[in-house]
Motif scaffolding. Structure first.
Motif, PDB file in Angstrom:
ATOM      1  N   ARG A 212      25.411  45.037  23.566  1.00 45.65           N
ATOM      2  CA  ARG A 212      25.456  44.304  24.597  1.00 45.65           C
ATOM      3  C   ARG A 212      25.664  42.931  24.366  1.00 45.65           C
ATOM      4  O   ARG A 212      26.679  42.303  24.948  1.00 45.65           O
ATOM      5  N   LEU A 213      24.787  42.195  23.914  1.00 54.77           N
ATOM      6  CA  LEU A 213      24.822  40.649  23.540  1.00 54.77           C
ATOM      7  C   LEU A 213      26.030  40.393  22.779  1.00 54.77           C
ATOM      8  O   LEU A 213      26.863  39.404  22.988  1.00 54.77           O
ATOM      9  N   ILE A 214      26.569  41.065  21.858  1.00 61.62           N
ATOM     10  CA  ILE A 214      27.690  40.964  20.900  1.00 61.62           C
ATOM     11  C   ILE A 214      28.902  41.108  22.148  1.00 61.62           C
ATOM     12  O   ILE A 214      30.105  40.247  21.863  1.00 61.62           O
ATOM     13  N   SER A 215      29.000  42.114  22.595  1.00 56.97           N
ATOM     14  CA  SER A 215      30.085  42.455  23.558  1.00 56.97           C
ATOM     15  C   SER A 215      30.384  41.046  24.627  1.00 56.97           C
ATOM     16  O   SER A 215      31.177  40.686  25.065  1.00 56.97           O
ATOM     17  N   VAL A 216      29.103  40.698  25.307  1.00 56.50           N
ATOM     18  CA  VAL A 216      29.222  39.565  26.306  1.00 56.50           C
ATOM     19  C   VAL A 216      29.558  38.149  25.360  1.00 56.50           C
ATOM     20  O   VAL A 216      30.639  37.667  26.245  1.00 56.50           O
ATOM     21  N   ALA A 217      29.256  38.061  24.417  1.00 49.96           N
ATOM     22  CA  ALA A 217      29.611  36.832  23.780  1.00 49.96           C
ATOM     23  C   ALA A 217      30.924  36.599  23.174  1.00 49.96           C
ATOM     24  O   ALA A 217      31.772  35.796  23.337  1.00 49.96           O
ATOM     25  N   PHE A 218      31.628  38.108  22.914  1.00 50.50           N
ATOM     26  CA  PHE A 218      33.049  38.038  22.545  1.00 50.50           C
ATOM     27  C   PHE A 218      33.737  37.985  23.770  1.00 50.50           C
ATOM     28  O   PHE A 218      34.909  37.398  23.850  1.00 50.50           O
ATOM     29  N   LEU A 219      33.296  38.490  24.916  1.00 49.85           N
ATOM     30  CA  LEU A 219      34.112  38.418  26.186  1.00 49.85           C
ATOM     31  C   LEU A 219      34.296  36.948  26.554  1.00 49.85           C
ATOM     32  O   LEU A 219      35.036  36.393  27.230  1.00 49.85           O
ATOM     33  N   ALA A 220      33.136  36.115  26.472  1.00 51.14           N
ATOM     34  CA  ALA A 220      32.926  34.780  26.853  1.00 51.14           C
ATOM     35  C   ALA A 220      34.040  33.939  25.997  1.00 51.14           C
ATOM     36  O   ALA A 220      34.772  33.159  26.338  1.00 51.14           O
ATOM     37  N   PHE A 221      33.888  34.366  24.718  1.00 49.79           N
ATOM     38  CA  PHE A 221      34.845  33.644  23.889  1.00 49.79           C
ATOM     39  C   PHE A 221      36.451  33.777  24.023  1.00 49.79           C
ATOM     40  O   PHE A 221      37.143  33.024  23.996  1.00 49.79           O
ATOM     41  N   MET A 222      36.469  34.859  24.436  1.00 49.72           N
ATOM     42  CA  MET A 222      38.057  35.548  24.832  1.00 49.72           C
ATOM     43  C   MET A 222      38.391  34.935  26.234  1.00 49.72           C
ATOM     44  O   MET A 222      39.490  34.327  26.151  1.00 49.72           O
ATOM     45  N   LEU A 223      37.569  34.624  27.113  1.00 48.32           N
ATOM     46  CA  LEU A 223      37.713  33.852  28.328  1.00 48.32           C
ATOM     47  C   LEU A 223      37.873  32.535  28.052  1.00 48.32           C
ATOM     48  O   LEU A 223      38.972  32.006  28.726  1.00 48.32           O
ATOM     49  N   GLY A 224      37.392  31.955  27.261  1.00 46.79           N
ATOM     50  CA  GLY A 224      37.158  30.322  26.872  1.00 46.79           C
ATOM     51  C   GLY A 224      38.704  30.279  26.136  1.00 46.79           C
ATOM     52  O   GLY A 224      39.323  29.090  26.558  1.00 46.79           O
ATOM     53  N   ILE A 225      39.190  31.078  25.238  1.00 43.23           N
ATOM     54  CA  ILE A 225      40.383  30.901  24.692  1.00 43.23           C
ATOM     55  C   ILE A 225      41.576  30.877  25.799  1.00 43.23           C
ATOM     56  O   ILE A 225      42.496  30.200  25.763  1.00 43.23           O
ATOM     57  N   SER A 226      41.365  32.022  26.565  1.00 38.56           N
ATOM     58  CA  SER A 226      42.411  32.138  27.526  1.00 38.56           C
ATOM     59  C   SER A 226      42.472  30.915  28.556  1.00 38.56           C
ATOM     60  O   SER A 226      43.459  30.441  28.877  1.00 38.56           O
ATOM     61  N   ASN A 227      41.244  30.200  28.711  1.00 40.61           N
ATOM     62  CA  ASN A 227      41.140  29.241  29.739  1.00 40.61           C
ATOM     63  C   ASN A 227      41.987  27.964  28.962  1.00 40.61           C
ATOM     64  O   ASN A 227      42.682  27.117  29.688  1.00 40.61           O
ATOM     65  N   VAL A 228      41.839  27.878  27.693  1.00 41.95           N
ATOM     66  CA  VAL A 228      42.503  26.966  26.681  1.00 41.95           C
ATOM     67  C   VAL A 228      44.071  27.012  26.985  1.00 41.95           C
ATOM     68  O   VAL A 228      44.953  26.220  27.297  1.00 41.95           O
ATOM     69  N   PHE A 229      44.582  28.148  26.678  1.00 46.04           N
ATOM     70  CA  PHE A 229      45.816  28.503  26.888  1.00 46.04           C
ATOM     71  C   PHE A 229      46.514  28.248  28.322  1.00 46.04           C
ATOM     72  O   PHE A 229      47.688  27.569  28.491  1.00 46.04           O
ATOM     73  N   LEU A 230      45.791  28.826  29.408  1.00 42.50           N
ATOM     74  CA  LEU A 230      46.332  28.576  30.595  1.00 42.50           C
ATOM     75  C   LEU A 230      45.703  27.346  31.491  1.00 42.50           C
ATOM     76  O   LEU A 230      46.107  27.051  32.427  1.00 42.50           O
ATOM     77  N   GLN A 231      44.907  26.410  30.754  1.00 46.17           N
ATOM     78  CA  GLN A 231      44.410  25.245  31.150  1.00 46.17           C
ATOM     79  C   GLN A 231      43.677  25.700  32.698  1.00 46.17           C
ATOM     80  O   GLN A 231      43.861  24.744  33.656  1.00 46.17           O
TER      81      GLN A 231
END
Length: 57
Positions: free
Chosen positions: A14-33
């Motif tokens: 669960r910890l790895i899954s949440v960390a991966f989702l947070a990372f992917m959301l952060g990358i998405s925020n960078v692309f979409l500003q």
């Protein structure tokens, strides 16, 4: 012992899954500003059309 191992594995997964989702959301925020968070709960507003009682077909 087996139950403790299963519990630790489940929590680690669960910890790895949440960390991966947070990372992917952060990358998405960078692309979409954007500045969204992982627990973002934006309100989805819906507009309903109000009909007058006088307007009958």
């Amino acid at each position: 012992m087996k139950r403790l191992l299963y519990f630790c594995f489940f929590r680690l997964k669960r910890l790895i899954s949440v960390a991966f989702l947070a990372f992917m959301l952060g990358i998405s925020n960078v692309f979409l500003q954007e500045g969204r968070m992982i627990n973002d709960s934006r309100k989805n507003l819906e507009q309903h059309e109000v009909e007058n009682e006088d307007d009958k077909l």
